[in-house]
Design a protein around this motif. Structure first.
Motif, short mmCIF file in Angstrom:
data_model
loop_
_atom_site.label_atom_id
_atom_site.label_comp_id
_atom_site.label_asym_id
_atom_site.label_seq_id
_atom_site.Cartn_x
_atom_site.Cartn_y
_atom_site.Cartn_z
N GLY A 8 1.92 2.85 -0.05
CA GLY A 8 1.57 4.06 0.48
C GLY A 8 -0.03 4.43 0.68
O GLY A 8 -0.39 5.71 0.43
N GLU A 30 6.07 3.85 -2.98
CA GLU A 30 4.69 3.75 -3.45
C GLU A 30 4.86 3.46 -5.12
O GLU A 30 5.62 4.54 -5.50
CB GLU A 30 3.88 4.97 -3.11
N ILE A 35 -0.15 9.04 -3.11
CA ILE A 35 -0.30 8.21 -1.97
C ILE A 35 -1.69 8.16 -1.54
O ILE A 35 -2.50 8.90 -1.93
CB ILE A 35 0.65 8.67 -0.83
N ILE A 209 9.37 9.83 1.08
CA ILE A 209 8.17 9.03 0.58
C ILE A 209 8.81 8.80 -1.02
O ILE A 209 9.06 9.99 -1.54
CB ILE A 209 6.83 9.74 0.65
#
Length: 402
Positions: A8, A30, A35, A209
């Motif tokens: 990320g 990530e 990130i 994410i």
């Protein structure tokens, strides 16, 4: 089409943003709880302190900043140099500059035959003549003064010592046009609220994410790619890898070979609040390329507060941090307090003993037939402007072939 992006940092978040713009389902993994990677900005009230990526020469990345409505400015950077006695020193003597101009013209001619290799955005086939360490290349061509332009930036950007870095990498990062940019002192581009602002704007456009999830297995299973973490398992049509993964994670011999051989440079950033109002970017000439020694610092002033950020090679140890602090004080700089210390691992590359002429070309050929791809700084020079172009091209290729 479902795509996983592993890492990320800037490259991974940019790739996910560009894919999602095209209507493709994207999942970003990530391993950290945040990130951005080297795009790391810390905030003290209304002061933005950049600890990683600082600036850019390129005009190309402006299109991304304008698209995302990210405020930026362009300004000149003034540079000082100090010698081993901490006294002000000229970057180069006037007579040496005359020779340098001649050498640059000669270097341009020398490199013209390598332009098909050096002008590519990503790393690729490497000419035999550029497989040698950079100091050997300079000796071979009797270029005595070009190193005085390259070395401060080679060190300050974390690329290492000219005795160890391969000539191919040097000229991929510092081509003749870039060297002229350093000499002429062109304006540099800064993001007003730090590079974390860019990451924030990109991430606001990404739906999925996943934080603090270390990928433990990447494996092709029939026509899909299995991605595992300690707590989850998912299948994707394509996986984009932007960061070095531990050995054995990728169940692909060629890619895993890269992960085994790839190396990074440990680099330290130290941020201080200081009280000297008129500081400029300063390089320590006698320290350049040396482990455990401050390479340079830059200072910025906002709202009557002055922050100095210094960089050095090495792993964080108290003796190294004390040495950085003392080297700053020896210039008569009054340190109010240390704000933070950050460990970085930068410039993914292969040492000369591991690098072969066809290594990156083999990776590129593999990616044409594999649904696992390496992008970002694993296959391209790690400047934010070049990564933007590299990742953009990679995503365009994926879209064309989906």
């Amino acid at each position: 089409m479902n795509v996983a992006v592993i890492g990320g940092g800037f490259s991974g978040i940019l790739a996910a943003y560009l894919l999602e713009k095209k209507g493709i389902n994207v999942t970003v993994y990530e391993k950290e709880e945040y990130i951005g990677g080297h795009c790391k900005t810390i905030v003290n009230k209304d002061f933005y302190i950049e600890l990683g990526t600082i600036l850019s020469f390129t005009k190309g990345i402006k299109e991304l900043l304008i698209e995302l409505n990210v405020d930026y400015s362009e300004r000149f950077i003034y540079r000082n140099f100090v010698d081993e006695n901490y006294h002000p020193a000229e970057h180069m003597l006037r007579d040496d500059v005359v020779i340098l101009v001649s050498e640059l013209s000669r270097l341009k001619t020398i490199l013209e035959k390598y332009s098909p290799y050096l002008d590519e955005i990503n790393f690729g086939d490497i000419p035999e003549d550029l497989m040698i360490p950079f100091n050997k290349f300079l000796e071979k061509h009797d270029l005595r003064f070009i190193s005085q332009i390259i070395v401060p930036h080679l060190s300050s950007f974390g690329f290492g010592c000219i005795d160890n870095i391969n000539s191919y990498y040097v000229f991929k990062v510092f081509n003749v046009n870039t060297l002229y940019s350093f000499i002429s002192g062109e304006k540099l581009l800064f993001i007003n609220k730090g590079t974390s602002e860019l990451i924030k704007k990109l991430s606001q456009k990404i739906s999925d994410i996943r934080y603090s999830l270390q990928v433990t297995n990447v494996e092709v299973v029939e026509d899909k790619v299995k991605v595992e973490t300690p707590y989850s398992l998912d299948f994707f049509d394509k996986v984009l890898i932007t960061t070095k993964l531990p050995r054995g994670v990728i169940k692909d011999k060629l890619y895993n070979n890269l992960m085994k051989k790839i190396d990074t440079n440990p680099f330290i950033a130290c941020a201080y609040e200081v009280s000297n109002p008129d500081l400029v970017t300063t390089y320590y000439k006698s320290h350049l390329g040396l482990t455990g020694k401050i390479q340079f610092f830059y200072a910025s002033k906002q709202n009557n507060k002055i922050i100095l950020v210094a960089y050095a090679y090495g792993l964080i140890e108290k003796d190294i941090i004390d040495g950085i602090t003392n080297d700053i004080k020896k210039l008569g700089i009054n340190i109010n307090h240390l704000i933070t210390v950050k460990q970085w691992y930068i410039f993914p590359h292969l040492k000369s003993t591991n690098l072969t002429r066809s290594f990156y070309k083999d990776i590129s050929e593999r990616q044409k037939v594999s649904n696992i791809c390496l992008i970002g700084s694993l296959v391209s020079k790690p400047s934010i402007d070049n990564l933007y172009l590299s990742v953009k091209n990679s995503i365009d290729e994926i879209i064309r072939n989906k």
